[in-house]
Each structure stands twice: as C-alpha cells, then as structure tokens.
Design an enzyme around this catalytic site. Structure first.
Site, PDB file in Angstrom:
ATOM      1  N   ASP A 186      -9.231   3.443  -2.096  1.00 20.81           N
ATOM      2  CA  ASP A 186      -9.967   4.375  -0.646  1.00 20.81           C
ATOM      3  C   ASP A 186     -11.147   4.988  -0.573  1.00 20.81           C
ATOM      4  O   ASP A 186     -11.397   5.800  -1.375  1.00 20.81           O
ATOM      5  CB  ASP A 186      -9.164   4.955   0.829  1.00 20.81           C
ATOM      6  CG  ASP A 186      -8.440   4.557   1.031  1.00 20.81           C
ATOM      7  OD1 ASP A 186      -7.502   3.389   0.905  1.00 20.81           O
ATOM      8  OD2 ASP A 186      -7.291   5.309   1.588  1.00 20.81           O
ATOM      9  N   GLU A 215       2.976   5.139  -3.804  1.00 18.44           N
ATOM     10  CA  GLU A 215       2.706   6.083  -4.987  1.00 18.44           C
ATOM     11  C   GLU A 215       3.536   6.658  -5.279  1.00 18.44           C
ATOM     12  O   GLU A 215       3.855   7.205  -6.601  1.00 18.44           O
ATOM     13  CB  GLU A 215       1.417   6.926  -4.936  1.00 18.44           C
ATOM     14  CG  GLU A 215      -0.370   6.433  -5.062  1.00 18.44           C
ATOM     15  CD  GLU A 215       0.012   6.165  -4.088  1.00 18.44           C
ATOM     16  OE1 GLU A 215      -1.383   5.175  -3.636  1.00 18.44           O
ATOM     17  OE2 GLU A 215       0.134   6.060  -2.888  1.00 18.44           O
ATOM     18  N   ASP A 258       0.597  -1.699  -0.339  1.00 13.14           N
ATOM     19  CA  ASP A 258       0.153  -0.371   0.024  1.00 13.14           C
ATOM     20  C   ASP A 258       1.009   1.397  -0.414  1.00 13.14           C
ATOM     21  O   ASP A 258       2.554   1.420   0.130  1.00 13.14           O
ATOM     22  CB  ASP A 258      -0.884  -0.006   1.377  1.00 13.14           C
ATOM     23  CG  ASP A 258      -2.079   0.743   1.158  1.00 13.14           C
ATOM     24  OD1 ASP A 258      -2.526   2.078   0.037  1.00 13.14           O
ATOM     25  OD2 ASP A 258      -2.964   0.647   2.483  1.00 13.14           O
TER      26      ASP A 258
END
Length: 983
Positions: free
Chosen positions: A637, A563, A560
């Site tokens: 999300d 980015e 996770d």
C-alpha cells in the site's frame, strides 16, 4: 489495501452496523510507527543487541561457545560435532549439536540445534499445547533442491584447534572451523570472504525452567517497596528476565511457554563495502548501516511480515514480506548468505575499515561489512554462497528455494485495478472504454466489494448480477478477471465456508487449542490454517467452478492480507502463541504464513477442473523465500507521491536479485490522488516493472488512463504500447528467470560486476538479456536524466537510434520530456518485439516478429534469443516451445537463427500450438549501427528450410548524431526454423 479514511456512503452504512468496539479495532489510514515494535520493545532483539554491545565493548571478550573435544567427525561431505555453551562461572554447559554440510553445488550449510529441545526434553509453561522442539520444518516449505552432499569434499588439515575442509567445484572453496572459541572462516581461492562468529556474537538462548521466585519475607514495620529496594541493593545485576516468559506490547500479552529461545550470529563479509537483499524494505538498494553515524539507521532491519499500510520511505521498518537472503558485492567478486528462519528476525549492519598495514605501501585499507542476525526462535540455519559472480549467487539460491514459476503470458501485460469496481456493468464499461481509447490491457481486478458482505467465494447479488456475462465479455478479446480471496473467513451464520471450516476443524487455534477469532474486513473472522494438509485439500475444493459459481476459465486470484493481517491483533497481526498444524507456535512460522496461503491457492487453481492443466496466476502481498515458485508479488500500500515512485525501483530490483523477480508496485500510488504528471511518469516506470498494475484506494478519484485527458492519455497509451510491443522479450526474460533464477530486470552491478562505479546505482537497469537500459523519470518537472554508461560500450537511443556519446566512467545527460522514456539499447544485442498494436496479448499470439540488432563498436558480434510457448499450459515441460538464438557475425556478414538448445527439430513432436506457430514468421529486421558500406544494398539473401530468396533492404545513413540503420523488410522466414541472412 487498507481501511478507508473519509468513507463512501456504502462503507458508512456497512460500518454503521459494527459495534463501537469493532470500530476501535480498525486501523487508521496512515502508518503509525508506534503500532510496530522498535528493537528495544522486542525482548529478544533488545537482549541480542545488548549482548553485542557488551561483547564489542569488552577488550578481553571471548565467545562462550566451544566445540567439545573429540566430538567432531567428517564423513561424506558433512562435519558433525557438539558445541558447548558455557552458561556461568561454575562451568555448566549446554550442548548444541552442529552440522556443517558441503553440497555438490558449492554451497555450504551450517545448522545449530539444542540437544534438550531436539529430544523434546523441556518442560512447557502454562500447560501449553505448543511443540517442545525448536521449529525444524521450514526446510520442508522452502528447500526444493540442491541438497546433494559433496562426497568429494575432503579434510585438508586438522589438529586439536581446527579443521579445514575443501569443497565445491575444483575444490576452490574451503571452510576452516576453529574449535575454541567456535568460528568458521569461508574462503575462495585461499582468501577469506565470509566469517561466522568472528566478533563473538553467537548467542543461542538455551532452555531453562521458569523459577517462580517467592516473595521475600517482610520485616516488621517494613513496606514491600522498601524490601524490594533493599533486595536490589544487595543482589548483583544479572540477565534481564523481564521478557523471558511473557511480553506485552500495545495492550497484547504474548505468553512464551518455551521461554527465551532466540538464536543470533555475527556474519562478516571481508573486504566488502556493499551489501544488498533482505527485502522488503524501503531502504536503498545498497543497504545502509544500522548503528551510529549521521545518515545511518538507528534500528536494525526487521523481517516480520506485517500490514504496514502507507509505509514510510528510507526505513529498515518491516513490510509485508521477507526474504532473508543477503549478498555482498565488490569489483569482480560476489558472496552471500541465506538465513533459513521463519520467525521474527532482525539484522544489524555496520562497516569498518581494516587497520592498514604500514608495510603495505600504496594499498588502501579495505572495508569490511559486519552483520548481526537474530531470530526469536527456531534453528540457527545458514547457507553460504561463495560466488564469485552475482549470477552464481542467484543461481545457487534458487537451486535451493526454486525459481520463479513460468507465468502465463497475459500476466506480463497491463493489469487495471482499483478498490473497487462497483458492479459488473462498471467492469464492462471500463473494458469498452479502454478499447475506445486504444489502451491495451489484459486483466481487470475486483477487490473485496464484489463479495456478498465480505464472504469470499460469493458475489454481491445486487451489483454483480451476471458475473458469467461479465467474464464472457472479457474473454471475447482474450482478457482475464482477477478476484480477491483473503485468508480470513467471516464468522457468521448461513455461510457455508465458515461452517465447513468449523466442522472440519481447519482453522488456526489459540494457545489453548480453541478456534482463533479476530477482526478483519468482514468483522469477526477465523483464519484457515494452510500449514495443515487437510485444510489445503479443503481449500482446493472451494475453487471448483461448481463451488465458486460465477467464475470461469479466465478467472484468477489475488491473495491479500495474508501476513496475516488482524485488525485487533498485536502489531496488526496474529498472536505469536497461536497454534498451527502440528502444534507449532505462530512465532515459529509467522514469515512462512503468507507463502503457505498462496501455495494453497496455487494448487487449488491447478485442480479446479479435471483435465484443465493451466498455469495459475496468484498475486500475493506476504511472501518468504520460495514464494517465487507460486506467483507474483507487489510492494503493498504505497502512496501517490514522487518519493514512492522513486523508491519503487530499488524495491523491485531488490526483489529480483533476491530470487523473486515477478514483482511490481501499484502504479499511481494506492493512497491519494496523483497529479497528472506523476501518474504519467508512473505509467512510464511501470511499463518496466515485471508485474505491471495500476491500482487505487476506494477514496481515490477514478484514474483509468482514458480519464486523464490531453496530453497525458496519449503518452500513457504510448507507454502501454511499448510494454506490449516488447512482450516477446519480457517473456524470454521470464524463461531465463524460470531456468536459473536470473532477475528479469537487472541492476548495474549484476550486469557489470567489474565496474566499481555501478555498485550503488539503483535508478537504472537492464531488461533481461535484451541490452535495453532504462532509467525512468522519478522527479517532478524533470526533463533530463543523467545516465551512467559502462566503460567501452556503445549505446543507442531506442526511439531515435541516436548513438550516445560516452567517455570512460562518465554519465551522459539525456533529454526526457514528458512524452519520452529514457531508454537505450546496448550494442552487441539482438532482441524481439511485435510491432502491430493490439488490444491484449492474446490477440498478438499469431503476429509476426520484428528483430532489432544493435551492433557493437567494432561491428563484429551481436547476440540474443527468443523464447515462445503457448503462454498458458504446462506443455512447455514436454518440449512444446520454440527457443531461438540469433547471432550477427560482422566478419562473416551473416545473421543466423538456430535452436538455442541445439534441439533437433525433427525430434520434437509437434502439438497443436507448435503446428499453428508454423504460420508465424519474422516480418522485419532492424540493424542499428549498420556499416556505411551497406548504403548501396538493395536486398539481402535469405536461406531457410532448403530455399533461398531475396528480401528488400532500406538503408538510412548516419546524420546529426543518429547512427546509420538498415531495415530488412518482409524477411519471410519462420520464427521456429533455422535461417541465415547474408549481407
């Protein structure tokens, strides 16, 4: 996953230890659009849009890019030349080498570089350590095949103004390169389909030295401001240089040592109204226009991987991942382009009708779609695909970037997750209760709270006291554990991971060459630089069982925040002037970052124990073209509302047609508390996501399926069991995706490219090659759905076998009460399922199969296939698999099973798994739409492996709209053998 709103007592205690400054770095709970750039706030986007506005508003506009006379040459499938960019009225030019490569696959590639940067002849500002060239290594990460030049390509025509090259299969493709101004027209069968620089928007921002302007001499009695005003009046307005050398947004300043270096190009799709792709966004499947007009977006589609939590719907705003692959479709024709650039990228989309020829009586003016692409740095590098079918596009694209990894079979089951299961006993309790309520599942997940104070590769000593015991309980019935590992490494003493990262110098650097420090979940953190081979090798060592203690062979990984998410960084990410391995700036590689991290984890799992060659499972949030080779993704999300449920379907479909089919959305919505109807409908939809996971925020109420209560829990259980019964067909669909890039779930235009009415449909889809057509309910209090049925086909209700009455070009209304998923079977197919309910996929491994045959209107032919391997190892690469093709022949009155690849069974060496599969057979065959003359049949003849026997038949006649069907029981044939049934 993102920071909680109302904090739990544990979080309150933890955050109470942080300074007020660190609290300021923590993002808020709802997305704030002003935290992320709009085009006018991004210097290069604003410049390219203004360049386009000027060009399109100027009737006499002519692109300042021309191929230099006598610079072109064509050899062995490749055209090379130099484009000259005229930069001012004096005639001064910049040299831009161009290469047009024609590949054996029929794909064409156009690459434009800049000579000075290519040779490293530019000067850098700020004594920067950044590389001097344009970034040219994206290909090394993204491209894995399909690059053989088409040496049979030939020049068809050439003069002083242009050159035409014919290439591809049977030379049906051609590219006409015009020299002045430069443009390319790509044709198929003599017709234009894709044009480069047709609108004259090519724009390569060339290198130029920064000229420090001296302050003008101030006259006596004159203020500085007055002097500036006078200067403005006298000097003509030139280019806006305000963001050439640095740019500030949200209190962060981005230094730009190479100055302006964006690349832009207009790409027109001639005669195409519908375009798709460039995920990930919350826009419709058929992409909206981005300029002018009511209902259009006013911003370009942005691709700049970012932690955009609780994202908004119906927006071109960037999300967590980027795939710069765009397709255009019309009736019976498909084309596409792949923009290979990992920097921040924007795409404008507009549509316009051709001027109608007054002599063309009765013909309609066609719609052209014009796209305008611009990236902040790097090469102009574009691949062109001329189809002609949707399958051709995905096949050629994945030939270049790779197909989806063949997943472990367990990963296609249901995954149970939340932020966070609070202890190993909590995990055991969930595991027991899922069994108690007969809710099948395969994987339970642990979010960041399992660690010792957010230090990855550790366990909280107070709450996860026996992770091995927890793992063994899961393993006892074939279940797995997934733990989260993020790229930020906590910067704290007495933590071996950060100590090694520092001592080995394996982290991302600042523009000055120092170790970069930012803030994320642990507070102060450093980021591993997975562009570095040394860093990747070190990363692999951390996953070995003796290093990551508490993990077992059934432990897999979730990446996770990759980015990367940086709470105190610009736009919640890393500064663009940070440096990676090789001194490439982060601006050059930003969209690749998540893929390199997932790739490092994938290879780490392969090597964590000598001799343990098992397919890894790694879920990623950030992705780029090529990420499909190393795992799965999810849409991030989302929120617990009906809009997010509805939007999830086109988002997942878009991933599939863009080469990354192993995708899903958080079932139930990550943020918020879904009402029971919404949660139930979301499970019914999620049962048709390729990646099927329920997930919830730390502040959301517990919502494991057994907690929902009557009548909802039994309905959710039915959806889960439907998913598990169809796992053989899901796994077969993934095999096809692995072989040729075919999406696992397919939109209507993909399966019916000749049906114009299906081009914009985004809420119904087919599963693999099964003929199963699903349309999940996505609106509150909805008890019917309208489903579009293609012309001339027969469909049956999956659950009742009711034949669906249809008419040409019509939709049909289907009942969809809470307990029912609208699911149809298309006539002419054969698919496999397993009908015995089990607790996990591992416990189904040796169960017999049921085959479902759905007859077409004429009753003549139905076909399908089944792929089976051990679902775990790489032995399938050595031929250890079963792939059967089933053919029903209504004329010969037979149903046969043959090897789908024509393999000789005797030539395949049987390993242990294949030997055990000898005990697995076909238990039952259901023939839906059976002929009425089967009514008297009591048995059928089965022939296999030199033997023959009779199998019992039960026939049910058609009545009250339900089709006739026959059930052949105790068939007795082995699933891996050739067999034939005579009716």
């Amino acid at each position: 996953m993102h920071v909680p709103g109302p904090l739990s007592s544990r979080w309150t205690a933890y955050l109470g230890l942080l300074s007020a400054l660190s609290a300021a770095f923590m993002p808020a709970v709802a997305v704030k659009e002003h935290d992320f750039k709009k085009c006018h706030q991004s210097g290069f986007c604003k410049r390219n849009r203004e360049f386009a506005d000027h060009a399109l508003a100027t009737s006499s506009w002519e692109s300042p890019y021309n191929v230099a006379p006598d610079s072109g040459s064509f050899k062995d499938g490749q055209y090379q030349a130099v484009i000259l960019k005229t930069i001012d009225s004096s005639g001064e030019t910049v040299r831009l080498p161009i290469t047009v490569s024609f590949l054996e696959s029929g794909t064409a590639r156009v690459t434009v570089d800049e000579e000075k940067r290519q040779k490293g002849e530019i000067e850098l500002r700020h004594d920067s350590k950044a590389r001097k060239e344009r970034y040219n290594e994206a290909e090394d990460w993204v491209i894995v095949g399909g690059m053989t030049l088409d040496k049979a390509a030939k020049v068809d025509y050439e003069d002083k103004t242009q050159i035409t090259v014919k290439y591809g299969p049977t030379s049906k493709f051609e590219a006409t390169i015009k020299f002045s101004p430069f443009s390319i027209d790509f044709k198929r069968d003599g017709n234009s389909h894709i044009k480069f620089n047709d609108q004259g928007l090519l724009n390569v921002e060339h290198w130029r030295p920064k000229v420090e302007k001296a302050e003008p001499e101030k006259k006596e009695g004159e203020s500085t401001e007055e002097n500036k005003e006078e200067e403005t009046k006298e000097e003509p307005k030139g280019e806006d240089e305000s963001t050439w050398w640095d740019e500030t947004f949200g209190g962060n300043t981005d230094t730009k040592p190479r100055g302006p270096e964006s690349v832009g190009l207009d790409i027109s799709f001639v005669g195409y109204e519908h375009v798709y792709g460039i995920p990930s966004h919350t826009s419709p499947l058929s992409l909206k226009q981005t300029r002018g007009g009511e209902g259009n977006y006013q911003e370009p589609y942005r691709m700049y991987n970012a932690d955009v939590f609780e994202y908004i719907l119906d927006s071109p705003m960037t999300l967590y991942g980027s795939i710069p692959f765009l397709q255009a479709h019309r009736k019976d024709s498909s084309v596409g382009v792949f923009w290979l650039n990992a920097a921040e990228t924007w795409v404008d989309i507009t549509k316009a009708k051709d001027s109608k020829n007054p002599l063309s009586l009765g013909s309609k003016a066609r719609t052209n779609t014009h796209t305008h692409w611009f990236s902040e740095s790097g090469l102009l590098d574009v691949f062109v695909f001329l189809g002609p079918t949707p399958k051709d596009l995905t096949a050629k694209y994945t030939e270049l970037t790779g197909t989806t990894a063949m997943p472990q079979e367990f990963s296609l089951g249901y995954h149970q997750c939340r932020w966070n299961y609070v202890s190993d006993e909590d995990v055991r309790d969930v595991d027991r209760k899922m069994d108690k309520f007969k809710l099948p599942y395969d994987v339970i997940w642990l979010d960041i709270e399992y660690t010792d104070e957010k230090k990855y590769f550790t366990w909280d000593k107070h709450t996860f006291t026996d992770p091995i015991g927890m793992g063994k309980q899961l393993d006892s019935h074939g279940r797995k554990l997934v733990t989260i590992i993020d790229p930020h490494i906590k910067n704290v003493g007495d933590y071996h991971v950060v100590a090694e990262l520092k001592s080995k110098d394996l982290g991302v650097k600042t523009k000055d060459g120092n170790l970069y420090e930012g803030w994320c979940w642990p507070g102060s953190s450093h980021w591993i630089d997975t562009f570095s081979p040394a860093a990747r090798e070190w990363w692999s060592s951390l996953f070995k069982y003796d290093k990551f203690k508490g993990t077992m062979e059934n432990t897999w990984i979730w990446n996770d925040m990759n980015e990367p998410s940086v709470f105190n960084g610009p736009e919640t990410t890393m500064p663009k002037d940070n440096l990676h391995d090789g001194n490439w700036e982060h601006r050059d590689v930003h969209n690749l970052n998540g893929m390199t991290f997932q790739n490092a984890t994938f290879h780490a799992l392969i090597t964590r124990k000598p001799g343990e060659l098992r397919r890894p499972f790694v879920l990623t949030r950030a992705f780029f073209s090529g990420s499909q080779r190393v795992g799965a993704m999810w849409t991030g999300d989302n929120q617990a509302d009906w809009g997010h449920l509805k939007a999830s379907i086109p988002m997942v479909l878009n991933q599939g047609i863009s080469g990354f089919p192993f995708s899903g959305a958080d079932v139930g919505g990550f943020f918020g508390n879904p009402e029971k109807e919404l949660l139930t409908r979301w499970y019914q939809a999620g049962a048709f996501y390729p990646f099927f996971r329920g997930h919830a925020h730390i502040d959301a109420r517990r919502r494991e399926p057994y907690l929902i209560g009557e009548p909802y829990t039994p309905i959710i259980a039915a959806a889960l069991r439907l998913r598990y019964s169809l796992l053989p067909s899901w796994y077969t669909a993934f095999r096809h995706a692995h072989l040729d890039g075919t999406p696992v779930i397919k939109p209507m235009f993909y399966t019916h490219p000749s049906e114009e009415a299906g081009l914009a449909i985004e809420d119904q889809f087919f599963v693999g090659n099964t003929g199963l057509l699903a349309k999940p309910v996505t609106e509150k209090d909805q008890t019917t759905v309208d489903m579009w049925i293609p012309d001339g086909e027969v469909y049956y209700d999956y659950f009742t076998y009711r034949a669906i009455p249809t008419a040409r070009g019509k939709t049909v209304t289907l009942d969809a009460p809470m307990e029912k998923i609208p699911l149809l079977m298309r006539g002419g197919h054969v698919f496999a399922r397993r009908d015995v309910p089990r607790r996990s996929s591992a416990l189904m491994r040796w169960d017999d199969y049921t085959l479902v045959v759905t007859l077409p209107k004429d009753g003549k032919v139905a076909e399908g296939d089944l792929y089976v391997d051990d679902g775990d190892s790489f032995d399938f690469q050595d031929g250890q698999y079963i792939h059967r093709r089933f053919v029903f022949d209504g004329t010969a009155k037979t149903l046969a099973s043959v090897d789908a690849e024509g393999r000789d069974a005797a030539a395949v060496k049987e390993g242990p798994w294949m030997k055990q599969m000898r005990s697995v057979g076909v238990d039952k065959i259901v023939v839906v739409g059976a002929p009425a003359n089967w009514a008297g049949k009591k048995s059928v003849r089965v022939e296999s492996e030199g033997k023959a026997w009779e199998a019992k038949v039960e026939f049910t006649a058609a009545e009250q709209g339900r089709a006739a069907f026959a059930v052949i029981k105790k068939v007795g044939a082995r699933i891996g053998a050739d067999w034939k049934i005579e009716f």
